[in-house]
Design an enzyme around this catalytic site. Sequence first.
Site, PDB file in Angstrom:
ATOM      1  N   SER A  22       2.580 -20.971  11.825  1.00 26.43           N
ATOM      2  CA  SER A  22       3.934 -20.695  11.427  1.00 26.43           C
ATOM      3  C   SER A  22       4.013 -18.461  11.873  1.00 26.43           C
ATOM      4  O   SER A  22       2.616 -18.531  11.803  1.00 26.43           O
ATOM      5  CB  SER A  22       3.233 -20.071  10.109  1.00 26.43           C
ATOM      6  OG  SER A  22       1.989 -20.289   9.435  1.00 26.43           O
ATOM      7  N   SER A  61       3.994 -13.975  18.764  1.00 27.73           N
ATOM      8  CA  SER A  61       2.348 -14.135  18.141  1.00 27.73           C
ATOM      9  C   SER A  61       1.566 -12.478  18.823  1.00 27.73           C
ATOM     10  O   SER A  61       1.804 -12.311  19.783  1.00 27.73           O
ATOM     11  CB  SER A  61       1.368 -15.619  18.822  1.00 27.73           C
ATOM     12  OG  SER A  61      -0.150 -14.721  18.690  1.00 27.73           O
ATOM     13  N   ARG A  62       1.273 -12.036  17.561  1.00 28.33           N
ATOM     14  CA  ARG A  62       0.869 -10.578  18.144  1.00 28.33           C
ATOM     15  C   ARG A  62      -0.329 -11.144  19.280  1.00 28.33           C
ATOM     16  O   ARG A  62      -0.621 -10.671  20.328  1.00 28.33           O
ATOM     17  CB  ARG A  62       0.100  -9.939  17.537  1.00 28.33           C
ATOM     18  CG  ARG A  62       1.168  -9.575  16.005  1.00 28.33           C
ATOM     19  CD  ARG A  62       1.495  -8.339  14.846  1.00 28.33           C
ATOM     20  NE  ARG A  62       2.572  -8.395  14.508  1.00 28.33           N
ATOM     21  CZ  ARG A  62       2.084  -7.264  13.261  1.00 28.33           C
ATOM     22  NH1 ARG A  62       1.075  -7.121  12.825  1.00 28.33           N
ATOM     23  NH2 ARG A  62       3.408  -6.649  13.240  1.00 28.33           N
ATOM     24  N   ASN A  63      -1.495 -11.722  19.091  1.00 28.41           N
ATOM     25  CA  ASN A  63      -2.485 -11.920  19.803  1.00 28.41           C
ATOM     26  C   ASN A  63      -2.346 -11.945  21.155  1.00 28.41           C
ATOM     27  O   ASN A  63      -2.830 -12.102  22.365  1.00 28.41           O
ATOM     28  CB  ASN A  63      -3.063 -13.325  19.246  1.00 28.41           C
ATOM     29  CG  ASN A  63      -3.851 -13.122  18.065  1.00 28.41           C
ATOM     30  OD1 ASN A  63      -5.235 -12.138  17.564  1.00 28.41           O
ATOM     31  ND2 ASN A  63      -3.752 -13.171  17.183  1.00 28.41           N
ATOM     32  N   GLU A 105      -5.810  -9.731  15.342  1.00 24.84           N
ATOM     33  CA  GLU A 105      -6.481  -9.858  14.209  1.00 24.84           C
ATOM     34  C   GLU A 105      -7.388 -10.599  16.126  1.00 24.84           C
ATOM     35  O   GLU A 105      -8.765 -10.218  15.974  1.00 24.84           O
ATOM     36  CB  GLU A 105      -6.151 -10.953  13.623  1.00 24.84           C
ATOM     37  CG  GLU A 105      -5.933 -10.601  12.254  1.00 24.84           C
ATOM     38  CD  GLU A 105      -6.804  -9.835  11.650  1.00 24.84           C
ATOM     39  OE1 GLU A 105      -8.415  -9.476  12.267  1.00 24.84           O
ATOM     40  OE2 GLU A 105      -6.452  -9.452  10.596  1.00 24.84           O
ATOM     41  N   ARG A 162       0.752  -0.815  -0.398  1.00 24.53           N
ATOM     42  CA  ARG A 162      -0.273   0.257  -0.368  1.00 24.53           C
ATOM     43  C   ARG A 162       0.989   1.075   0.463  1.00 24.53           C
ATOM     44  O   ARG A 162       0.653   2.206  -0.718  1.00 24.53           O
ATOM     45  CB  ARG A 162      -0.989   0.277   0.925  1.00 24.53           C
ATOM     46  CG  ARG A 162      -1.860   0.824   1.151  1.00 24.53           C
ATOM     47  CD  ARG A 162      -3.110   0.687   2.520  1.00 24.53           C
ATOM     48  NE  ARG A 162      -3.188  -0.083   2.039  1.00 24.53           N
ATOM     49  CZ  ARG A 162      -4.677  -0.580   2.570  1.00 24.53           C
ATOM     50  NH1 ARG A 162      -5.667   0.433   1.559  1.00 24.53           N
ATOM     51  NH2 ARG A 162      -4.671  -1.569   2.278  1.00 24.53           N
ATOM     52  N   LEU A 194      -1.021  -5.058  15.610  1.00 21.21           N
ATOM     53  CA  LEU A 194      -2.605  -5.362  14.699  1.00 21.21           C
ATOM     54  C   LEU A 194      -2.963  -6.643  15.354  1.00 21.21           C
ATOM     55  O   LEU A 194      -1.186  -7.826  15.035  1.00 21.21           O
ATOM     56  CB  LEU A 194      -2.749  -5.299  13.366  1.00 21.21           C
ATOM     57  CG  LEU A 194      -4.497  -6.434  12.796  1.00 21.21           C
ATOM     58  CD1 LEU A 194      -4.902  -5.202  13.422  1.00 21.21           C
ATOM     59  CD2 LEU A 194      -4.102  -6.183  11.620  1.00 21.21           C
ATOM     60  N   GLY A 206      -1.852 -22.448   9.652  1.00 24.20           N
ATOM     61  CA  GLY A 206      -0.810 -23.159  10.374  1.00 24.20           C
ATOM     62  C   GLY A 206       0.032 -22.274  11.189  1.00 24.20           C
ATOM     63  O   GLY A 206      -0.443 -21.584  11.119  1.00 24.20           O
ATOM     64  N   LYS A 265      -8.435 -19.255  16.994  1.00 17.00           N
ATOM     65  CA  LYS A 265      -7.128 -19.758  17.842  1.00 17.00           C
ATOM     66  C   LYS A 265      -6.961 -18.002  18.250  1.00 17.00           C
ATOM     67  O   LYS A 265      -5.926 -18.458  19.319  1.00 17.00           O
ATOM     68  CB  LYS A 265      -5.884 -20.646  17.204  1.00 17.00           C
ATOM     69  CG  LYS A 265      -5.697 -20.076  15.932  1.00 17.00           C
ATOM     70  CD  LYS A 265      -4.707 -19.103  15.927  1.00 17.00           C
ATOM     71  CE  LYS A 265      -4.195 -18.604  14.515  1.00 17.00           C
ATOM     72  NZ  LYS A 265      -2.595 -17.621  14.684  1.00 17.00           N
TER      73      LYS A 265
END
Length: 324
Positions: free
Chosen positions: A134, A250-252, A272, A31, A270, A132, A187
């Site tokens: 990753s 992992s961002r989460n 999700e 972008r 971010l 998966g 997940k």
Amino acid sequence: MKIAVLGAGAWGTALALNALRAGHKPHLWARDPGLAEQIMSGSNSRYLPDIALDDGLTASAEMEATLEQAELVLAVTPAQTLRSVLSNAKPHLSLDIPIVLCAKGIERESGKLMSQLAREVLPYNPIGALSGPSFATDVAKGLPTAVTVAAVDEALARDLAQKLSGPHLRCYATDDLTGVELGGALKNVLAIAAGATQGAGLGASAVAAIITRGFVELRRIARSFGAREETLMGLSGLGDLILTCSSAQSRNFAYGLALGRGENLDGRPLAEGVHSAGIAASIVERKGFDAPIIQSVSDLIEGRVTVENAMKALLSRPLKNEAG
């Protein structure tokens, strides 16, 4: 073959590198024109710092140039922007080009999975999904990784898996598109729960319980949508859950850690699962599923409960005749 990769974040760049190493000609769409120029010069310091990009990787901020003569498209933009990106891509796509969705989530406004959204925008293009356990940095570094590629047409899934497999990335094929997508979306929500539990200092036993009972919820919900058990027990279900709930990469999970520690969440990368939690909780409530962990994550994000109170509520729930 030319593979267009829509999205030049960490995951998009990593998948483009894998395609290049597999002998294809990937072309990244960014972008930001400045990011495209940086990728052309051999780096992506914004999303993959300290990783030198392979020679031969091309990028552009022009959608038409990215899609020109492409034989396969990887859509790697965040779930909540996928609709607009595919809408912008539509005028430049022929109807026979497969679209592989690489974002994991549920559209917040509609409650639709990514494939449902894509079919609305591109009703005639073949649709697949890649999901998966990753991390983008692992794939970009060429570390061994295995994922699942799904499509309703099993022959398409096998063909996509073969084309997207690289020297260090192995792709398994399935026709259980719903199972793969729900595993990837839910997940993320459960990773926030695991991170919040660890961040609040409630102990490793509590984290293990959240992951395990969360997986029960994931399976319960996914099966009700027609997902198969073997899919949920595979890479895109259990495998992805284990990875996402066990590392601050992992961002989460990292978002959950910060939430559990009471840190300021403004400006965090971010995650999700933050967007998916509310709509997942709404689906659970509307369908009458028993999914207290998913509902608790939505309450946590909205500030309606604390991690400690959520855990107490979970432990005090009446016992049912079901396996642990």
